[in-house]
Design a protein around this motif. Structure first.
Motif, mmCIF file in Angstrom:
data_model
loop_
_atom_site.group_PDB
_atom_site.id
_atom_site.type_symbol
_atom_site.label_atom_id
_atom_site.label_comp_id
_atom_site.label_asym_id
_atom_site.label_seq_id
_atom_site.Cartn_x
_atom_site.Cartn_y
_atom_site.Cartn_z
ATOM 1 N N HIS A 82 0.838 -1.198 0.000
ATOM 2 C CA HIS A 82 0.000 0.000 0.000
ATOM 3 C C HIS A 82 0.879 1.257 0.000
ATOM 4 N N LEU A 83 1.939 1.234 0.795
ATOM 5 C CA LEU A 83 2.878 2.346 0.835
ATOM 6 C C LEU A 83 3.526 2.548 -0.537
ATOM 7 N N ASP A 84 3.889 1.459 -1.188
ATOM 8 C CA ASP A 84 4.451 1.550 -2.548
ATOM 9 C C ASP A 84 3.476 2.239 -3.498
ATOM 10 N N ASP A 85 2.205 1.878 -3.407
ATOM 11 C CA ASP A 85 1.190 2.508 -4.257
ATOM 12 C C ASP A 85 1.116 4.012 -4.007
ATOM 13 N N LEU A 86 1.143 4.393 -2.746
ATOM 14 C CA LEU A 86 1.095 5.813 -2.401
ATOM 15 C C LEU A 86 2.334 6.548 -2.921
ATOM 16 N N LEU A 87 3.490 5.924 -2.765
ATOM 17 C CA LEU A 87 4.725 6.539 -3.254
ATOM 18 C C LEU A 87 4.712 6.674 -4.781
ATOM 19 N N ASN A 88 4.163 5.682 -5.456
ATOM 20 C CA ASN A 88 4.049 5.770 -6.912
ATOM 21 C C ASN A 88 3.127 6.910 -7.331
ATOM 22 N N LYS A 89 2.065 7.114 -6.571
ATOM 23 C CA LYS A 89 1.167 8.244 -6.852
ATOM 24 C C LYS A 89 1.903 9.570 -6.678
ATOM 25 N N MET A 90 2.739 9.646 -5.650
ATOM 26 C CA MET A 90 3.491 10.876 -5.410
ATOM 27 C C MET A 90 4.467 11.138 -6.556
ATOM 28 N N VAL A 91 5.135 10.109 -7.016
ATOM 29 C CA VAL A 91 6.055 10.258 -8.150
ATOM 30 C C VAL A 91 5.293 10.756 -9.370
ATOM 31 N N LYS A 92 4.117 10.205 -9.584
ATOM 32 C CA LYS A 92 3.304 10.607 -10.726
ATOM 33 C C LYS A 92 2.884 12.073 -10.615
ATOM 34 N N ILE A 93 2.483 12.491 -9.431
ATOM 35 C CA ILE A 93 2.099 13.888 -9.217
ATOM 36 C C ILE A 93 3.285 14.805 -9.476
ATOM 37 N N LYS A 94 4.443 14.444 -8.955
ATOM 38 C CA LYS A 94 5.628 15.278 -9.131
ATOM 39 C C LYS A 94 6.060 15.329 -10.590
ATOM 40 N N SER A 95 5.968 14.213 -11.288
ATOM 41 C CA SER A 95 6.378 14.215 -12.703
ATOM 42 C C SER A 95 5.387 14.998 -13.548
ATOM 43 N N ASN A 96 4.103 14.968 -13.207
ATOM 44 C CA ASN A 96 3.107 15.757 -13.933
ATOM 45 C C ASN A 96 3.353 17.240 -13.744
#
Length: 62
Positions: free
Chosen positions: A36-50
């Protein structure tokens, strides 16, 4: 979920995972929290890259 809320959720999940591990909980429970933490971190990476992508395009759009 905005960036600040996501960051808060990441920190809460990280603490929960650490506490769960230290309490000697079932390994599968710790793994599920970690995933679940990995999923959240992936979302953060996506937000930052956007955000970076938008800032790169901004001069072109103006």
């Amino acid at each position: 979920m905005n960036k600040e809320d996501l960051q808060t959720k990441i920190e809460e999940t990280r603490k929960y995972m650490y506490e769960t591990y230290n309490q000697g909980e079932d390994y599968n429970k710790v793994v599920n929290i970690s995933q679940h933490l990995d999923d959240l971190l992936n979302k953060m990476v996506k937000i930052k890259s956007n955000c970076k992508f938008v800032f790169l395009l901004l001069p072109i759009l103006i």
